[in-house]
Design an enzyme around this catalytic site. Structure first.
Site, PDB file in Angstrom:
ATOM      1  N   GLU A  87       0.827  -1.198   0.000  1.00 42.22           N
ATOM      2  CA  GLU A  87       0.000   0.000   0.000  1.00 42.22           C
ATOM      3  C   GLU A  87       0.866   1.255   0.000  1.00 42.22           C
ATOM      4  O   GLU A  87       1.811   1.367   0.793  1.00 42.22           O
ATOM      5  CB  GLU A  87      -0.906   0.041   1.239  1.00 42.22           C
ATOM      6  N   CYS A  88       0.568   2.174  -0.879  1.00 43.84           N
ATOM      7  CA  CYS A  88       1.139   3.520  -0.906  1.00 43.84           C
ATOM      8  C   CYS A  88       2.670   3.488  -0.850  1.00 43.84           C
ATOM      9  O   CYS A  88       3.315   3.180  -1.834  1.00 43.84           O
ATOM     10  CB  CYS A  88       0.541   4.356   0.218  1.00 43.84           C
ATOM     11  N   GLY A  89       3.279   3.803   0.298  1.00 41.46           N
ATOM     12  CA  GLY A  89       4.736   3.793   0.386  1.00 41.46           C
ATOM     13  C   GLY A  89       5.324   2.454  -0.001  1.00 41.46           C
ATOM     14  O   GLY A  89       6.377   2.385  -0.642  1.00 41.46           O
ATOM     15  N   SER A  91      -1.074  -0.634  -4.466  1.00 36.21           N
ATOM     16  CA  SER A  91      -2.088   0.393  -4.683  1.00 36.21           C
ATOM     17  C   SER A  91      -1.840   1.604  -3.807  1.00 36.21           C
ATOM     18  O   SER A  91      -1.134   1.535  -2.795  1.00 36.21           O
ATOM     19  CB  SER A  91      -3.482  -0.171  -4.367  1.00 36.21           C
TER      20      SER A  91
END
Length: 463
Positions: A336-338, A437
């Site tokens: 996720e993200c990072g 994502s």
């Protein structure tokens, strides 16, 4: 029915001082020998890291948009079990939520679901008599809120505190439980997405422990902790239902590696808890400090601030290769993200300097300082390690980076009905069995997450 002393520390607005005061209160109660279970309303990773640091119990997020009412009660019951008192930090202003005409996603919604007493943290800077008008408005706005007191923050002097207290007591009848002076010691270092995470702060800031101690001392001097505890103990019994989400299942033998260090530490408590309840063993590892991934059957790379550790992550070539090889082998990997940024080919920092990353995905993760924050809605358009095609989900995103140079043949698993995603309303880049994502999911909201990911790891283990 469940009896657990509980209290919500809400704010009249963002930056009213909820986090510092909540952290101070939790720490002082912990020092009394109490088992303090912290909670945070809303979707936030950083504030809960401070709660966890001072209570030695992992903080739990509760969100009324993502989670159903039974899920909120069950999550509260799961985390609060065995504690002596639950302290719940609110989000933004008490009544701020998703919509203008409902309390969905607000602290007020959680207060009513949990039947929890509320103490308002009020930014009293530059106002005295007007504090009474604000308190009266908050008290009367929704009579279903069990409004029990107010803590004045950022007062300028003893006289300021006395005048505001007298006005509040005369015009509202609400008890003033503390008046905290304006003090630079009541602040924690900020950056673009909020406070510095406690794990990172403790490792990077020499005076981090001193800051926490100072906050605790100021709260102890200026807030009636005994009275706060009495109010928490006055909370009525909470009606609870059957455990349908947080049920312990048999061990599967699957081992899941979870990245945890200064660069990657954004995890909801329930996401990890539910992996374990579904029979997996969680093994923590550090993409910064370890040389390769542990002996596991799946990986989870949470959010964080990889851009501040880009050089160190890039220089750890053996770890990058280890993760790239695992992805190529078909190991289930969820990022996720990072974590997703780390899995791209390149990370570009704020100054435009580029660093090699894992390369499981194509594209460049670039810090463009374009702010994306909010709830998301979407559905899976492909089968993934966390769910099958056609499944709907709620989540959230908050980031300042964008993905550029995404390969034209990139596959996306998420179709976004609300939210930005990676590009063109799409999110959830999918390569082999690796899913990355910008969307953050909460496993007590998107319930298929843990079961599906553990099953994918079991299948991979059996190959």
């Amino acid at each position: 029915m469940m009896t657990i002393p509980r209290l919500i520390l809400a704010g009249d607005r963002s930056s009213a001082g909820k986090t510092t005061i909540s952290t101070g209160v939790m720490s002082l109660l912990y020092e009394r020998g109490l088992k303090v279970q912290p909670f945070k309303v809303g979707l936030d990773y950083i504030d809960p890291s401070y709660h966890s640091l001072v209570t030695h119990r992992q903080s739990e997020n509760l969100d009324g948009f993502l989670m159903s009412e039974p899920a909120i009660v069950e999550a509260f019951q799961h985390s609060a079990e065995g504690s002596d008192v639950a302290i719940i930090e609110g989000v933004r202003g008490l009544y701020e939520g998703l919509e203008a005409l409902s309390d969905i996603g607000s602290t007020a919604q959680i207060a009513k679901i949990l039947n929890a007493p509320v103490v308002l943290v009020l930014d009293a800077q530059s106002i005295t008599r007007s504090t009474a008008a604000i308190v009266k408005g908050y008290k009367d706005f929704d009579k279903r809120i069990n409004f029990k007191g107010v803590i004045l923050n950022k007062v300028g002097s003893d006289r300021h505190a006395e005048k505001a207290t007298a006005a509040i007591q005369k015009y509202t009848g609400v008890e003033v439980l503390g008046a905290i002076p304006r003090n630079k010691g009541m602040s924690l270092t900020m950056r673009h997405l909020g406070l510095i995470p406690a794990r990172e702060g403790a490792s990077m800031v020499d005076d981090f422990g001193v800051r926490i101690d100072k906050i605790k001392a100021i709260v102890q001097e200026h807030v009636n902790i005994d009275r706060l505890l009495e109010i928490a103990k006055s909370a009525p019994k909470l009606k609870t239902g059957r455990q349908s989400i947080f049920k312990q299942e048999k061990p599967t033998g699957a081992r899941i590696g979870v990245a945890m260090d200064e660069a990657f530490n954004f995890y909801y408590k329930d996401n990890v808890d539910l992996l374990q309840l579904k029979g997996a063993e969680v093994v923590y590892f550090s993409p910064l400090h370890d040389r390769e991934i542990p002996d596991v059957d799946g990986l989870i790379l949470g959010g964080g601030y990889p851009e501040f550790f880009a050089r160190e992550l890039s220089e750890n070539a053996s770890m990058r290769k280890s993760i790239a090889d695992a992805s190529a082998s078909g190991m289930p990997i969820y990022a996720e993200c990072g974590g997703m940024m780390y899995l791209t080919g390149t990370l570009e920092d704020e100054k435009g300097k580029r660093f090699d990353m894992v390369g499981a995905f194509g594209g460049v993760a670039s810090m463009k300082h374009i702010r994306h924050i909010g709830y998301v809605l979407g559905q899976l358009e492909k089968d993934t390690p966390i769910g099958v095609k056609g499944t709907f989900f709620k989540g959230h995103e908050f980031h300042y980076s964008v993905l550029t140079d995404v390969p034209p043949d990139a596959k996306f698993a998420y179709r976004m009905d609300r939210g930005i995603g990676i590009k063109d309303g799409l999110d959830g880049m999918l390569v082999n069995n690796t899913l990355g994502s910008y969307t953050h999911l909460h496993a007590a909201s998107y319930v298929p997450f843990a079961r599906n990911f553990v099953d994918a790891c079991v299948e991979y283990k059996g190959q």
